[in-house]
Design a protein around this motif. Structure first.
Motif, short mmCIF file in Angstrom:
data_model
loop_
_atom_site.label_atom_id
_atom_site.label_comp_id
_atom_site.label_asym_id
_atom_site.label_seq_id
_atom_site.Cartn_x
_atom_site.Cartn_y
_atom_site.Cartn_z
N ASP B 19 -7.33 31.93 -18.04
CA ASP B 19 -7.22 31.33 -16.55
C ASP B 19 -8.05 32.34 -15.60
O ASP B 19 -7.87 33.21 -15.53
N ILE B 25 -3.80 35.48 -19.03
CA ILE B 25 -3.30 34.33 -19.77
C ILE B 25 -4.06 33.22 -20.03
O ILE B 25 -5.14 33.11 -19.41
N GLU B 29 -1.78 29.22 -23.57
CA GLU B 29 -0.47 29.78 -23.18
C GLU B 29 -0.10 29.10 -21.79
O GLU B 29 1.03 28.89 -21.43
N LEU B 30 -1.01 28.72 -20.80
CA LEU B 30 -0.59 28.10 -19.78
C LEU B 30 -0.16 26.68 -19.79
O LEU B 30 0.68 25.98 -19.09
N THR B 50 -2.89 21.89 -13.20
CA THR B 50 -1.56 22.41 -12.52
C THR B 50 -1.12 21.96 -11.40
O THR B 50 -0.16 21.11 -11.38
N TRP B 86 1.85 18.47 -15.58
CA TRP B 86 2.11 19.60 -15.79
C TRP B 86 3.47 20.34 -15.42
O TRP B 86 3.80 20.14 -14.16
N THR B 88 5.93 24.09 -15.48
CA THR B 88 5.86 25.73 -15.78
C THR B 88 6.57 25.83 -17.12
O THR B 88 6.23 26.64 -17.77
N ILE B 91 4.45 26.84 -20.07
CA ILE B 91 3.98 28.12 -20.37
C ILE B 91 4.59 28.70 -21.53
O ILE B 91 5.83 28.67 -21.70
N GLY B 95 2.76 33.86 -23.12
CA GLY B 95 2.03 33.75 -21.71
C GLY B 95 2.98 34.47 -20.57
O GLY B 95 2.61 35.03 -19.71
N ARG B 96 4.45 34.40 -20.80
CA ARG B 96 5.36 34.50 -20.02
C ARG B 96 5.44 36.27 -20.05
O ARG B 96 5.28 36.96 -18.77
N LEU B 99 2.16 37.48 -18.22
CA LEU B 99 2.38 37.41 -16.69
C LEU B 99 3.24 38.76 -16.29
O LEU B 99 3.00 39.18 -15.38
N CYS B 153 0.48 28.04 -6.88
CA CYS B 153 1.78 28.11 -8.15
C CYS B 153 2.55 29.40 -7.72
O CYS B 153 3.42 29.71 -8.51
#
Lengths: 263, 172
Positions: B19, B25, B29-30, B50, B86, B88, B91, B95-96, B99, B153
């Motif tokens: 991204d 990420i 993964e997003l 998004t 989309w 969240t 994710i 990915g989490r 982050l 976001c």
């Protein structure tokens, strides 16, 4: 494509709906973006810029579809950018509320809250539109608007029920803008045909839920709803206040001075 | 002519595209790559935005195109898909984790604003926030600064224990 099976008169109505919806988000998005770099605190500056960004993003979807459908009518597709930058004031279909000057932070927030509360109810209905392209845009936009209305309602309450000075300003903002909210609920022949086809709500039907939200929030904010019932209207038909011309002068300058410029 | 890469291979390549605004990420993964398919000889990658106004969307498309062309894909088309919008929730677990390690608290599922404003007014009036731990010191003594952070976001929070500000990737 699904639209091609629809009668041309209905496509014309849908284009009108898309221009009205997209012009509301475009003009308000532009107005809110004028705060960039001028807000009372940094966090609010960022929040206003982000809200404006959401509104401009939604505009691209609404006006983009309007341009696409125009091609079915007359074979000439215009892009969202062309619709935004190359129409004059009388071709804009936004309500007068969104072209009101920003005023102070309180006036901006009050305008935003009255709009957000309406925008939410509009999108809730459009999410179930019989027109699938409209329904999918609404389903996307409403997730952003959930956050807009929470933020503006929260701030209206905090400032209305805040210090003497913030209360005074929020009441003045409400008194100033109230007569511009009514246009959101005025239906014309386009609206009635679109409602009959299940494409969009009759704007008048959005009013009870809007009022329920707005009156509750204003009450929490210890603000008094103005008694007047006069409604300023005309924007939906292209009859605007002088403020829109100044917005367009700024928004459209580059494309007018350097036609077709890209970056 | 070289043989067309398999779809699994394409997904692997897409998992290497980060991204542009949160470069730890990947796009997969997003959860914004919705589908990859061949239509005749053409590779079609379906991408969902998004936020509708997210300025990264254009860059993301460019990055996808650059990456796949770099791997030798010649016939390529990107499609935008709006529906379903989309969320969240898409994710991925990895990915989490990334982050959080990067200092952004990942979304707490099920807490998205949902338009039931009046039901949420009381919680808003008392200033109650989501309970979340500071990504640096893990203290839960945190408070919301603003619902909008450096990008649409994210929301801005601050930790009242270590005094550091941090971002929260809010639910949508």
């Amino acid at each position: 494509m699904a639209q091609q099976s629809r009668p041309p008169s209905e496509t014309a109505d849908v284009i009108e709906l898309l221009l009205r919806t997209g012009d509301n988000t475009l003009v308000l998005g532009h107005r809110v973006s004028e705060w960039c770099g001028h807000s009372p605190v940094l966090e609010e500056d960022i929040a206003l810029a982000n809200s404006a960004l959401d509104l401009i993003g939604q505009t691209q979807l609404w006006l983009g579809l309007a341009g696409e459908l125009e091609a079915l009518m007359n074979g000439q597709a215009r892009t969202a950018d062309q619709l935004a930058y190359l129409r004059d004031a009388a071709q804009f279909r936004n309500v007068l509320l969104v072209e009101r000057p920003n005023g102070d932070f309180g006036q901006t927030l009050m305008r935003q809250f009255l709009f957000d509360a309406w925008h939410l109810e509009l999108l809730k209905t459009l999410e179930n539109s019989t027109h699938p392209r409209i329904a999918e845009i609404a389903a996307k936009a409403i997730k952003e608007v959930y956050y807009h209305v929470e933020r503006s309602a929260d701030l209206v309450i905090r400032l209305g029920d805040g210090s003497d000075e913030s209360h005074r300003r929020m009441q003045a903002a409400l008194d100033d803008i109230w007569s511009y909210a009514g246009e959101l609920f005025v239906a014309d022949a386009y609206d009635e045909r679109l409602a009959a086809a299940g494409i969009a709500p009759n704007p008048a039907d959005l009013k009870p839920k809007w009022e329920q939200t707005v009156l509750r929030v204003l009450s929490e904010a210890t603000l008094t709803v103005p008694a007047g019932t006069f409604v300023h209207k005309g924007g939906k038909r292209g009859i605007h206040t002088e403020h829109l011309g100044f917005i367009l002068a700024q928004m459209q300058f580059l494309q007018r001075a350097y036609p077709g410029a890209v970056w | 002519m070289t043989p067309s890469p398999s779809l699994d291979q394409v997904w692997q390549w897409l998992d290497e595209v980060k991204d542009p605004e949160i470069p730890v990420i990947s796009l997969t993964e997003l959860g914004i790559i919705r589908a990859v398919r061949y239509q005749d000889d053409e590779l079609v990658v379906t991408v969902t935005p998004t936020y509708s106004g997210c300025p990264a969307t254009g860059i993301i498309n460019l990055d996808i195109e650059t990456a796949l062309r770099g791997h030798g894909v010649e016939r390529l088309r990107l499609e935008r898909q709006l529906s379903p919008p989309w969320t969240t929730d898409w994710i991925s677990p990895s990915g989490r984790d990334k982050l959080l390690a990067y200092g952004i608290v990942p979304p707490i599922d099920g807490t998205a604003a949902d338009g039931r404003l009046l039901a949420r007014l009381d919680a808003m009036a008392t200033g109650r926030n989501l309970v979340m731990a500071c990504p640096r010191c893990r203290s839960t003594a945190t408070e919301k600064i603003s619902q909008f952070g450096s990008t649409p976001c994210k929301a801005s929070y601050r930790c009242t224990a270590c005094l550091e500000p941090f971002d929260y990737f809010k639910c949508i």
